[in-house]
Scaffold this motif. Structure first.
Motif, short mmCIF file in Angstrom:
data_model
loop_
_atom_site.label_atom_id
_atom_site.label_comp_id
_atom_site.label_asym_id
_atom_site.label_seq_id
_atom_site.Cartn_x
_atom_site.Cartn_y
_atom_site.Cartn_z
N TYR A 86 22.36 47.72 19.96
CA TYR A 86 22.86 46.47 20.50
C TYR A 86 23.24 46.77 21.94
CZ TYR A 86 22.78 43.91 16.14
OH TYR A 86 22.35 43.25 15.02
N ILE B 3 30.35 42.28 10.17
CA ILE B 3 29.31 41.26 10.23
C ILE B 3 28.16 41.70 9.34
CG2 ILE B 3 27.69 40.05 11.76
CD1 ILE B 3 29.74 40.79 14.07
N VAL C 72 31.80 45.69 13.47
CA VAL C 72 31.90 47.13 13.69
C VAL C 72 31.31 47.48 15.07
CG1 VAL C 72 31.43 49.41 12.72
CG2 VAL C 72 31.56 47.44 11.18
N ASP D 179 23.63 51.52 16.11
CA ASP D 179 24.17 51.12 14.80
C ASP D 179 23.25 51.62 13.69
OD1 ASP D 179 25.44 49.80 12.73
OD2 ASP D 179 24.59 47.85 13.21
N1 SME Z 1 27.36 45.22 10.66
C1 SME Z 1 27.36 45.10 12.09
C2 SME Z 1 26.39 44.05 12.54
C3 SME Z 1 25.03 44.55 12.85
S1 SME Z 1 24.08 44.78 11.50
O1 SME Z 1 24.70 45.77 10.63
C4 SME Z 1 22.54 45.21 11.86
C5 SME Z 1 28.75 44.80 12.60
O2 SME Z 1 29.66 44.52 11.80
O3 SME Z 1 28.94 44.85 13.81
#
Ligand code: SME
Length: 169
Positions: free
Chosen positions: A58, A108, A85, A133
């Motif tokens: 990201y 998320i 996260v 990630d």
């Molecule tokens: N779980 C991540 C979001 C990105 S996805 O796992 C690909 C988060 O809580 O930032």
């Protein structure tokens, strides 16, 4: 260069990292675009570890993280710094290991099957460029071994690639 990764999946995680690290480093070509390098990197790491269900970057633009090169199912395209996260790792500029995503407030869920996660920030010259990630369908898939080697790799990507000229769009 496009060669097959040589990896013995019967080995321990630490042995696998030791085996693939030089191969991953040799994949990185600082004369080529960052997106190309990050793309191949995600493919190599996903191939090396069966425990990884999703791996991707990201990348930061203003106060948002945007989906970059990845391997796995389609994912959320935009995460605010401070959210989930990834956004928490970006805000704190530190690696976060989540053994059970249901226990991380604000996690998320891009893939409902995901059980654990590790997020490593990409920092160059004190400037944050994004995060790496990794998700897994297993609980507690990632440990301090992953943290150690992923931070080494993230440091290598930070140093080798020309982030100063990088524009997300
Ligand atoms: N779980 C991540 C979001 C990105 S996805 O796992 C690909 C988060 O809580 O930032």
């Amino acid at each position: 260069m496009a060669e097959n990764l040589i990896v013995d999946k019967n080995k321990s995680d630490e042995e696998i990292y030791t085996e693939i690290l030089p191969q991953i480093k040799s994949l990185i070509n600082s004369n080529e675009p960052i997106i190309s390098n990050l793309s191949n990197f995600t493919a190599a790491l996903k191939e090396a570890f069966d425990k990884i269900s999703w791996i991707g970057f990201y990348l930061l633009k203003d106060d948002d993280l945007y989906l970059g090169p990845f391997q796995g199912k389609t994912a959320c395209t935009n995460i605010k710094v401070g959210s989930g996260v990834c956004g928490t790792s970006a805000l704190k500029r530190e690696t976060i290991i989540v053994e059970n995503v249901d226990e991380f407030p604000g996690h998320i869920a891009c893939d409902a099957g995901s059980k654990s996660e590790i997020v490593v920030p990409i920092i160059n010259n004190n400037k944050l460029f994004g995060v790496l990630d990794l998700d897994s369908y297993q609980y507690s898939a990632f440990s301090n071994i992953d943290k150690k080697y992923l931070e080494e790799i993230s440091g290598y990507l930070s140093e080798k690639l020309n982030w100063d000229n990088f524009i997300l769009y």
